[in-house]
Design a protein around this motif. Structure first.
Motif, short mmCIF file in Angstrom:
data_model
loop_
_atom_site.label_atom_id
_atom_site.label_comp_id
_atom_site.label_asym_id
_atom_site.label_seq_id
_atom_site.Cartn_x
_atom_site.Cartn_y
_atom_site.Cartn_z
N GLN A 83 0.87 -1.17 0.00
CA GLN A 83 0.00 0.00 0.00
C GLN A 83 0.91 1.22 0.00
O GLN A 83 1.87 1.29 0.77
N ARG A 84 0.63 2.18 -0.85
CA ARG A 84 1.42 3.41 -0.91
C ARG A 84 0.62 4.53 -0.26
O ARG A 84 -0.56 4.72 -0.59
N VAL A 85 1.26 5.23 0.67
CA VAL A 85 0.58 6.30 1.40
C VAL A 85 1.47 7.54 1.46
O VAL A 85 2.67 7.47 1.23
N GLN A 86 0.85 8.65 1.79
CA GLN A 86 1.58 9.89 2.04
C GLN A 86 1.54 10.18 3.53
O GLN A 86 0.48 10.07 4.16
N VAL B 261 -1.68 11.00 5.79
CA VAL B 261 -2.60 12.07 5.37
C VAL B 261 -3.29 11.75 4.05
O VAL B 261 -4.24 12.43 3.68
N ALA B 262 -2.82 10.72 3.34
CA ALA B 262 -3.48 10.31 2.09
C ALA B 262 -3.11 8.87 1.79
O ALA B 262 -2.00 8.43 2.05
N VAL B 263 -4.08 8.16 1.25
CA VAL B 263 -3.84 6.80 0.77
C VAL B 263 -3.63 6.92 -0.73
O VAL B 263 -4.43 7.50 -1.44
N GLY B 264 -2.50 6.38 -1.20
CA GLY B 264 -2.13 6.51 -2.59
C GLY B 264 -1.17 7.67 -2.79
O GLY B 264 -1.08 8.57 -1.94
N THR B 265 -0.41 7.62 -3.87
CA THR B 265 0.55 8.67 -4.18
C THR B 265 0.80 8.68 -5.68
O THR B 265 0.69 7.63 -6.33
N GLY B 266 1.14 9.84 -6.19
CA GLY B 266 1.50 9.95 -7.60
C GLY B 266 2.94 9.57 -7.86
O GLY B 266 3.36 9.41 -9.01
N TYR B 267 3.71 9.38 -6.80
CA TYR B 267 5.13 9.05 -6.93
C TYR B 267 5.25 7.62 -7.45
O TYR B 267 4.67 6.69 -6.90
N LYS B 268 6.03 7.43 -8.50
CA LYS B 268 6.15 6.11 -9.14
C LYS B 268 7.45 5.39 -8.81
O LYS B 268 7.62 4.23 -9.16
N GLY B 269 8.38 6.03 -8.13
CA GLY B 269 9.67 5.42 -7.85
C GLY B 269 9.64 4.46 -6.67
O GLY B 269 8.60 4.15 -6.10
N GLU B 270 10.84 4.02 -6.30
CA GLU B 270 11.00 3.12 -5.16
C GLU B 270 10.74 3.89 -3.87
O GLU B 270 11.11 5.05 -3.73
N LEU B 271 10.09 3.21 -2.92
CA LEU B 271 9.74 3.85 -1.65
C LEU B 271 10.39 3.14 -0.48
O LEU B 271 10.56 1.92 -0.50
#
Length: 93
Positions: free
Chosen positions: A5-8, A56-66
């Motif tokens: 899951q990608r989050v901010q 503060v947000a679920v999902g991100t526009g960032y496409k790189g490695e996290l």
């Protein structure tokens, strides 16, 4: 089976939220993060001992490695142990 899951995450004092990955296993009863969850973050160049922040947000526009979130910080009412066990008892109460 781990799901990503990608989050901010908003870090106190940071000018903007940063994107992180959270890995959880829904087949083992683990849950995805939601807005408002507090999380422990890994060390970085600025904070060698790591830090914490709030989703503060679920999902991100960032496409790189996290980098991965270390863990969700449980609220006191979600804990299995008694955080205040023995409070108000003893010789000094």
């Amino acid at each position: 089976m781990k799901a990503e899951q990608r989050v901010q995450v908003r870090i106190l004092g940071a000018p903007r939220p940063y994107s992180y990955a959270w890995y959880f296993d829904p087949t083992a009863g683990e849950l995805p993060l939601k807005v408002g969850d507090r999380v422990e973050l890994p060390p970085n160049q600025v904070q060698e001992e790591g830090s914490s922040g709030e989703v503060v947000a679920v999902g991100t526009g960032y496409k790189g490695e996290l980098k991965s979130i270390v863990r969700k910080i449980e609220d006191a009412y979600e804990r299995d142990d008694d955080l205040w066990g023995g409070f108000g008892q003893g010789a000094y109460s």
